[in-house]
Design an enzyme around this catalytic site. Structure first.
Site, short mmCIF file in Angstrom:
data_model
loop_
_atom_site.label_atom_id
_atom_site.label_comp_id
_atom_site.label_asym_id
_atom_site.label_seq_id
_atom_site.Cartn_x
_atom_site.Cartn_y
_atom_site.Cartn_z
N GLU A 1 -11.08 -5.82 8.08
CA GLU A 1 -10.13 -4.85 8.31
C GLU A 1 -8.91 -4.87 7.17
OE1 GLU A 1 -7.90 -1.68 9.56
OE2 GLU A 1 -9.95 -2.01 10.06
N SER B 1 -10.24 -14.24 -3.34
CA SER B 1 -11.88 -14.59 -3.72
C SER B 1 -12.17 -15.46 -2.78
CB SER B 1 -12.05 -14.76 -5.11
OG SER B 1 -11.84 -13.80 -6.03
N TYR C 1 -14.01 -7.34 -6.25
CA TYR C 1 -15.14 -6.87 -5.42
C TYR C 1 -16.15 -6.67 -6.37
CZ TYR C 1 -11.11 -6.19 -2.17
OH TYR C 1 -9.99 -6.27 -1.48
N GLU D 1 0.87 -1.29 0.01
CA GLU D 1 -0.09 -0.05 0.22
C GLU D 1 0.89 1.07 0.01
OE1 GLU D 1 -2.85 -0.34 3.31
OE2 GLU D 1 -4.10 -1.76 2.28
N TYR E 1 -4.86 -9.50 2.74
CA TYR E 1 -3.56 -9.71 2.01
C TYR E 1 -3.05 -11.20 1.30
CZ TYR E 1 1.19 -9.04 0.62
OH TYR E 1 2.19 -8.94 -0.03
N ILE F 1 -7.05 -17.08 -4.22
CA ILE F 1 -7.14 -17.22 -2.82
C ILE F 1 -7.82 -15.86 -2.06
CG2 ILE F 1 -5.43 -16.86 -0.96
CD1 ILE F 1 -3.44 -18.48 -2.92
N ASN G 1 -6.40 0.70 -6.17
CA ASN G 1 -6.29 -0.60 -6.21
C ASN G 1 -7.48 -1.19 -7.07
OD1 ASN G 1 -5.61 -3.07 -5.85
ND2 ASN G 1 -5.34 -3.04 -3.71
#
Length: 162
Positions: A85, A100, A133, A27, A88, A98, A126
């Site tokens: 939260e 998903s 998503y 990030e 990764y 992974i 991103n």
């Protein structure tokens, strides 16, 4: 290939710490941005007053990813929600679904626990994550902006300057 997802255990804290540090680098966070220590993570996940939970995704028996989540509450729904939260996936393990799979397991947990919502935030740059998503049915909430108060602003506003 073999993927398994399980609840994190106390033995996973150092792995979670490593993933958090890798996520910060991904990030583009400045050096020293991660303040969490293994001890803090242990207390947050497994201490007497644990406030969060984590999942570990293993690819071919090795930790490949993690997701850290907790419950929030919706006054409008009158029910708890599940808040992601951090999620990764290690760089070498990306492209295998992974992330998903972790999101699907979190959605299952939300349904099992009668959560009204499953929510998270994503950095606006991103784009690959945003595409994933949206592909799984999540909707961007463009009218909402995340607000944060921390450090001197927080302690000063609270009247307890350090």
């Amino acid at each position: 290939m073999s993927l398994s997802i399980r609840s994190a255990t106390r033995n996973d804290v150092s792995t979670i710490q490593r993933f958090v540090e890798e996520l910060a680098a991904f990030e583009k966070a400045p050096a020293g941005a991660v303040k969490a220590t293994s001890e803090r993570l242990h207390d947050a996940l497994f201490g007497e007053h644990a406030v969060a939970e984590a999942l570990i995704a293993e690819w071919e028996g090795e930790p490949a990813a993690f997701a850290l989540f907790f419950h929030n509450f919706s006054t409008w729904e009158g029910r708890k929600g599940l808040y992601l939260e951090d999620l990764y996936v290690g760089e070498a393990k990306r492209g295998h679904g992974i992330g998903s799979a972790l999101l699907k397991r979190l959605a299952e947990i939300a349904v099992e626990r009668d959560c009204a919502r499953f929510e998270w935030v994503v950095l606006d740059w991103n784009e690959s994550a945003i595409r994933v998503y949206e592909h799984i049915g999540a909707k961007m909430q463009p009218e909402w902006r995340v607000m944060r108060m921390e450090g001197d602003a927080l302690t000063g506003f609270a009247g307890t300057a350090r």
